[in-house]
Motif scaffolding. Structure first.
Motif, PDB file in Angstrom:
ATOM      1  N   VAL A 181       0.842  -1.199   0.000  1.00  0.00           N
ATOM      2  CA  VAL A 181       0.000   0.000   0.000  1.00  0.00           C
ATOM      3  C   VAL A 181       0.881   1.254   0.000  1.00  0.00           C
ATOM      4  N   GLU A 182       1.933   1.208   0.783  1.00  0.00           N
ATOM      5  CA  GLU A 182       2.831   2.367   0.840  1.00  0.00           C
ATOM      6  C   GLU A 182       3.427   2.673  -0.527  1.00  0.00           C
ATOM      7  N   ALA A 183       3.721   1.610  -1.273  1.00  0.00           N
ATOM      8  CA  ALA A 183       4.315   1.820  -2.595  1.00  0.00           C
ATOM      9  C   ALA A 183       3.291   2.422  -3.562  1.00  0.00           C
ATOM     10  N   LEU A 184       2.006   2.153  -3.304  1.00  0.00           N
ATOM     11  CA  LEU A 184       0.975   2.657  -4.213  1.00  0.00           C
ATOM     12  C   LEU A 184       0.609   4.113  -3.913  1.00  0.00           C
ATOM     13  N   LEU A 185       0.789   4.500  -2.657  1.00  0.00           N
ATOM     14  CA  LEU A 185       0.283   5.817  -2.260  1.00  0.00           C
ATOM     15  C   LEU A 185       0.860   7.008  -3.038  1.00  0.00           C
ATOM     16  N   PRO A 186       2.184   7.029  -3.320  1.00  0.00           N
ATOM     17  CA  PRO A 186       2.693   8.208  -4.026  1.00  0.00           C
ATOM     18  C   PRO A 186       1.940   8.505  -5.321  1.00  0.00           C
ATOM     19  N   ALA A 187       1.614   7.447  -6.087  1.00  0.00           N
ATOM     20  CA  ALA A 187       0.893   7.671  -7.355  1.00  0.00           C
ATOM     21  C   ALA A 187      -0.457   8.325  -7.085  1.00  0.00           C
ATOM     22  N   ILE A 188      -1.104   7.889  -6.022  1.00  0.00           N
ATOM     23  CA  ILE A 188      -2.425   8.423  -5.677  1.00  0.00           C
ATOM     24  C   ILE A 188      -2.294   9.880  -5.212  1.00  0.00           C
ATOM     25  N   LEU A 189      -1.348  10.100  -4.300  1.00  0.00           N
ATOM     26  CA  LEU A 189      -1.239  11.433  -3.704  1.00  0.00           C
ATOM     27  C   LEU A 189      -0.779  12.476  -4.726  1.00  0.00           C
ATOM     28  N   GLU A 190       0.137  12.061  -5.616  1.00  0.00           N
ATOM     29  CA  GLU A 190       0.600  13.026  -6.616  1.00  0.00           C
ATOM     30  C   GLU A 190      -0.556  13.496  -7.507  1.00  0.00           C
ATOM     31  N   GLU A 191      -1.382  12.562  -7.894  1.00  0.00           N
ATOM     32  CA  GLU A 191      -2.536  12.937  -8.731  1.00  0.00           C
ATOM     33  C   GLU A 191      -3.472  13.864  -7.939  1.00  0.00           C
ATOM     34  N   LEU A 192      -3.701  13.527  -6.677  1.00  0.00           N
ATOM     35  CA  LEU A 192      -4.582  14.362  -5.852  1.00  0.00           C
ATOM     36  C   LEU A 192      -4.059  15.788  -5.747  1.00  0.00           C
ATOM     37  N   PHE A 193      -2.745  15.880  -5.480  1.00  0.00           N
ATOM     38  CA  PHE A 193      -2.170  17.211  -5.281  1.00  0.00           C
ATOM     39  C   PHE A 193      -2.231  18.009  -6.587  1.00  0.00           C
ATOM     40  N   ALA A 194      -1.870  17.359  -7.699  1.00  0.00           N
ATOM     41  CA  ALA A 194      -1.881  18.061  -8.985  1.00  0.00           C
ATOM     42  C   ALA A 194      -3.285  18.572  -9.286  1.00  0.00           C
ATOM     43  N   ARG A 195      -4.280  17.757  -9.002  1.00  0.00           N
ATOM     44  CA  ARG A 195      -5.648  18.150  -9.321  1.00  0.00           C
ATOM     45  C   ARG A 195      -6.173  19.228  -8.372  1.00  0.00           C
TER      46      ARG A 195
END
Ligand code: HEM
Length: 408
Positions: free
Chosen positions: A149-163
């Motif tokens: 899960v930790e490895a997946l989070l950066p992809a999720i958070l980066e998209e959230l922040f960009a949006r």
């Protein structure tokens, strides 16, 4: 200096120049920075019904959690909040103490093997708080799943922040985001499939008198993701900043060590300086540095017209460093919180109906981890440069917090 490039300095400067209400932007995208505790109270508490969460950042979070505690402010939010609240009251939260202690001890044991090179304490805290939240809320098997899960989070958070910071976010989400999202959903679903013995999971599975599930499967998953997202990076950053601040204040560190040595986590309420150090860190580096709302109808705040549809920002960072309310606001001085009730313009956990559901959990966790780390190790900064705050989704230490550690 601009809002986009350096929002912390920009907001502080605008506030200094123009006072407690500052207009940012213009036209359809007008926004107001409200930098007075009374105005924060107006929006977050007294007139909260007029200030919704239909904001750009909530819209981005909705891509991950759907409608959840983090995105909704209407009836659905209230239903979910009332459902989950029992798991986060002080007495329920204290049941997680053995788990917090065990996970922290495991990290500290691993540090024995990591003493030759500087350790990024910010990354360590992220890993630890994630393992604790995963296990405490959902019984996620830490060994097998937490790292996935930790490895997946950066992809999720980066998209959230960009949006959440873009005026015109792309309609489609990135492939990396979609894949991470699918894998994350599968792990959460598996964890939620065995709710036994865990209060948060059990509440998410609650049934009403007619034996109907209170939440749908999608809502259950959304709330689980919301709690994981909101419940680890915030506390991790608060802790990373605490170690950073203590490393530059040896006298306070010594006094704190005197207080916590030979104490156990059961004695936390008595450890006044420990509690004040955590409170003071949350003042200087509030992990949620900005709160955003959308005005539903025209309003007036402090004699100033707030038009329907405009965004209002409340920044704990700006309030917490306002010289009108804090003496020498830039100075790390935990003693300002002794006695504990002097808090003129302080809202690290927000205010009103949406105030942080995890505040008791976060405070317990921060205090226990801080105490246990100090009892066993001394930490020194491995850089001479000061570490700047990076206003991301949470307020991160830019570049991490590299520290040399040594056993006491
Ligand atoms: C030091 C750590 C933390 C800080 C500084 C923090 C800060 C905040 C703030 C300022 C809000 C209000 C946001 C708003 O009004 O829009 C909030 C809401 C929330 N927090 Fe935390 N939080 C922390 C830890 C946690 C933890 C551990 C959890 C997990 C249980 C959590 C879950 C939530 C949720 C679900 C909300 C939304 C509540 C609602 O709208 O009903 N937080 N938090």
């Amino acid at each position: 200096m601009s809002l986009r490039r350096d929002p912390l300095s920009y907001m502080q400067r605008q506030h200094r120049l123009y006072g407690p209400i500052v207009r940012l932007g213009s036209g359809r995208h007008a926004a107001h920075l409200l930098a007075h505790p009374d105005y924060a109270d107006h929006v977050l508490r007294k007139h909260h019904r007029n200030y919704s969460r239909r904001t750009r950042s909530a819209h981005a979070v909705r891509l991950v959690t759907g409608e959840s505690l983090l995105t909704n402010s209407a009836e659905l939010w209230l239903k979910h909040r009332l459902l989950l609240q029992p798991a986060f009251q002080q007495h329920s939260v204290s049941e997680h103490l053995p788990l917090i202690v065990a996970q922290t001890a495991k990290m500290l044991d691993a540090w024995e093997r990591a003493m030759h090179a500087p350790l990024d304490v910010a990354a360590e805290m992220m890993h630890l708080t994630f393992a604790i939240a995963g296990e405490a809320f959902f019984g996620i098997d830490v060994e097998t799943h937490a790292s996935a899960v930790e490895a997946l989070l950066p992809a999720i958070l980066e998209e959230l922040f960009a949006r959440s910071t873009s005026m015109f976010p792309p309609r489609r989400t990135s492939r990396r985001f979609d894949e991470a999202r699918r894998e994350l959903d599968a792990i959460i679903d598996a964890a939620l499939a065995r709710p036994a013995g865990n209060m948060v999971s059990a509440l998410l599975h609650a049934r009403d008198e007619q034996n109907n599930a209170v939440l749908t499967e999608a809502e259950r998953r959304g709330e689980a993701l919301a709690l994981l997202l909101a419940g680890h990076e915030t506390t991790a950053n608060a802790l990373a900043w605490t170690f950073y601040l203590l490393a530059s204040a040896p006298e306070i560190e010594r006094a704190l060590l005197d207080e916590v040595m030979h104490r156990t986590p059961d004695e936390l309420p008595k450890l006044q300086l420990l509690n004040a150090v955590v409170d003071e860190t949350l003042r200087l580096y509030p992990p949620i540095w900005i709160v955003e709302r959308d005005a539903i109808a025209d309003d007036e705040i402090g004699g100033y017209h707030i038009a329907r549809g405009s965004i209002v920002y409340i920044s704990p960072y700006v309030l917490h460093r306002d010289p009108a309310f804090w003496n020498e606001p830039e100075r790390f001085d935990p003693h300002r919180f002794l006695p504990a009730d002097k808090r003129p313009a302080y809202l690290p956990f927000g205010a009103g109906p949406h105030h942080c559901i995890g505040a008791h959990f976060a405070l317990l966790e921060s205090r226990v981890i801080l105490m246990m780390v100090l009892q066993r190790y001394s930490l020194r900064l491995a850089t001479r440069k000061s570490i700047a705050p990076q206003p991301w989704i949470t307020l991160r230490p830019r570049g991490g917090v590299p520290m040399h550690i040594a056993t006491r």
